[in-house]
Design an enzyme around this catalytic site. Structure first.
Site, short mmCIF file in Angstrom:
data_model
loop_
_atom_site.label_atom_id
_atom_site.label_comp_id
_atom_site.label_asym_id
_atom_site.label_seq_id
_atom_site.Cartn_x
_atom_site.Cartn_y
_atom_site.Cartn_z
N ASN A 172 0.84 -1.21 0.00
CA ASN A 172 0.00 0.00 0.00
C ASN A 172 0.87 1.25 0.00
O ASN A 172 0.54 2.24 -0.67
CB ASN A 172 -0.96 -0.01 1.20
N MET A 214 1.24 -2.60 12.03
CA MET A 214 0.52 -3.56 12.85
C MET A 214 0.77 -3.33 14.35
O MET A 214 1.06 -4.27 15.10
CB MET A 214 0.90 -5.00 12.43
N ARG A 215 0.65 -2.09 14.77
CA ARG A 215 0.80 -1.74 16.19
C ARG A 215 -0.38 -0.90 16.60
O ARG A 215 -0.80 0.00 15.84
CB ARG A 215 2.04 -0.84 16.39
N LEU A 239 -1.92 2.13 18.51
CA LEU A 239 -1.32 3.42 18.84
C LEU A 239 -1.91 3.94 20.15
O LEU A 239 -3.10 3.75 20.42
CB LEU A 239 -1.59 4.41 17.71
N ASN A 259 -5.90 5.28 7.98
CA ASN A 259 -5.48 3.86 7.98
C ASN A 259 -6.25 3.13 6.90
O ASN A 259 -7.38 3.50 6.58
CB ASN A 259 -5.80 3.25 9.35
N HIS A 290 -7.72 -0.69 6.04
CA HIS A 290 -8.01 -1.97 6.68
C HIS A 290 -8.66 -2.91 5.65
O HIS A 290 -9.54 -2.48 4.90
CB HIS A 290 -8.96 -1.75 7.88
N GLU A 306 -9.24 6.34 18.63
CA GLU A 306 -8.52 5.55 19.63
C GLU A 306 -8.74 4.04 19.54
O GLU A 306 -7.88 3.27 19.92
CB GLU A 306 -8.83 6.08 21.02
N ASP A 338 -8.87 -0.23 14.47
CA ASP A 338 -9.64 -0.30 13.23
C ASP A 338 -11.01 0.39 13.37
O ASP A 338 -12.02 -0.09 12.86
CB ASP A 338 -9.80 -1.76 12.75
N GLU A 341 -7.42 -2.15 -2.60
CA GLU A 341 -6.72 -1.30 -1.62
C GLU A 341 -5.78 -0.33 -2.34
O GLU A 341 -5.70 0.85 -2.01
CB GLU A 341 -5.90 -2.15 -0.65
C1 GAR Z 1 -2.96 -4.60 3.98
O1 GAR Z 1 -3.88 -5.53 3.47
C2 GAR Z 1 -3.62 -3.65 4.96
O2 GAR Z 1 -4.96 -3.35 4.61
C3 GAR Z 1 -3.57 -4.45 6.24
O3 GAR Z 1 -2.30 -5.05 6.23
C4 GAR Z 1 -1.93 -5.29 4.87
C5 GAR Z 1 -0.55 -4.69 4.67
O4 GAR Z 1 -0.06 -4.99 3.39
N1 GAR Z 1 -3.76 -3.62 7.39
C6 GAR Z 1 -4.40 -4.03 8.50
O5 GAR Z 1 -4.79 -5.15 8.66
C7 GAR Z 1 -4.59 -2.94 9.54
N2 GAR Z 1 -5.52 -3.36 10.53
P1 GAR Z 1 1.02 -4.06 2.73
O6 GAR Z 1 2.15 -3.96 3.77
O7 GAR Z 1 1.45 -4.80 1.50
O8 GAR Z 1 0.40 -2.74 2.45
#
Ligand code: GAR
Length: 222
Positions: free
Chosen positions: A19, A95-96, A98, A112, A114, A147, A150, A179
Site C-alpha cells: 500500500n 501492525m501496532r 497506537l 489507515n 483496513h 482511539e 480499526d 486497496e
Molecule cells: C494490507 O492488506 C492492509 O490493509 C492491512 O495489512 C496489509 C498490509 O499490506 N492492514 C491491516 O490489517 C490494519 N488493521 P502491505 O504492507 O502490503 O500494504
C-alpha cells in the site's frame, strides 16, 4: 489558480509495504496533492523499507522493542514524523496499536487502510473470517484513525464480490488490488481538504461521480 504546496505525509509500515508503494506511485504525478517525506517502520528489515529507499524516500526504523512502553515508542515515532515536517500520517500495514496520546496529536490528519468493510471484521485474519461468515461482499476501508483499533470515521470503501471458489489467498489478492486504488484516492481527498473529520464523522465534499451507483452480489437478473 496558484497550485497549493504538496502536503507532507509520513507513512508508517510494519511489513511488505504494497500500500505504501501504491501511495509512492501516486505521488509520482506532480499534480498529486501529497509527497511522502518519510517511511517509518517498527520492524527492522520490513520489505517496504527497501521499496521506499529505491524511490529515494527517507526511511527510519524505530523498533518498539527498544522502548519500555507503547507511549514511549509512539513518542519516538511522533518526534521522527515532526522531525521531517510531516503534516499527515498514513498507516500502511502498521501492525501496532497506537496510544491515545499519539492518536489525539494526529486526529483528523492520520488515516489507515483496513482489509475489510468496517465495522465488520476489525483486527486480523479478515479474509478468512469473511469467508467463514459467508459474506457475499467483502472489501477494504480507509478511515480516520481514532482511539479504538480499526475504528474511526470511514472516508472510502471498496467492495469485491466473494466467489464460491474463493480461498483466503484469492480473496485477499482481489481485495489488495482494490486497496491499491482506494488508498491513493482517499489520501488525495484528505490532503485536498475534501475529506475531513467533523463531530466524529467523515465529511466528504467529493466533486465528480462515483464509478457505479451500487454494488450487488449476486448480481440482479438471471
Ligand atoms: C494490507 O492488506 C492492509 O490493509 C492491512 O495489512 C496489509 C498490509 O499490506 N492492514 C491491516 O490489517 C490494519 N488493521 P502491505 O504492507 O502490503 O500494504
Amino acid at each position: 489558480m496558484t497550485p497549493q504546496p504538496r502536503k507532507r505525509v509520513g507513512v508508517l509500515i510494519s511489513g511488505r509495504g504494497s500500500n505504501m508503494a501504491a501511495l509512492i506511485a501516486a505521488t509520482m504525478d506532480p499534480a498529486y496533492p501529497a509527497e511522502i517525506v518519510a517511511v517509518v517502520s517498527n520492524v527492522a528489515g520490513a520489505k517496504g523499507l527497501e521499496t521506499a529507499e529505491r524511490h529515494g524516500i527517507a526511511t527510519m526504523v524505530i523498533p518498539h522493542r527498544d522502548y519500555e512502553s507503547r507511549a514511549a515508542h509512539d513518542d519516538a515515532v511522533h518526534a521522527a514524523l515532526k522531525g521531517v515536517g510531516a503534516e499527515y500520517v498514513a498507516l500502511a500495514g502498521y501492525m501496532r496499536l497506537l496510544s491515545p496520546h499519539f492518536v489525539r496529536k494526529w486526529q483528523g490528519r492520520m488515516i489507515n487502510i483496513h482489509p475489510a468493510l468496517l465495522p465488520s471484521f476489525k483486527g486480523l485474519d479478515t479474509h478468512a473470517r469473511a469467508l467463514a461468515a459467508g459474506v457475499r461482499i467483502h472489501g477494504c476501508t480507509v478511515h480516520f484513525v481514532t482511539e479504538g483499533m480499526d475504528e474511526g470515521p470511514v472516508i472510502a470503501q471498496g467492495a469485491v464480490r466473494v466467489l464460491p471458489e474463493d480461498t483466503e489467498e484469492t480473496l485477499s489478492a482481489r481485495v489488495l488490488k482494490v486497496e491499491h486504488r482506494l488508498y491513493p484516492m482517499a489520501l488525495r481527498l484528505v490532503c485536498e481538504g475534501q475529506a475531513r473529520m467533523s463531530d466524529g464523522r467523515a465529511v466528504i465534499d467529493r466533486k465528480g461521480a462515483d464509478d457505479a451507483e451500487y454494488l450487488l452480489s449476486p448480481p440482479e437478473g438471471g
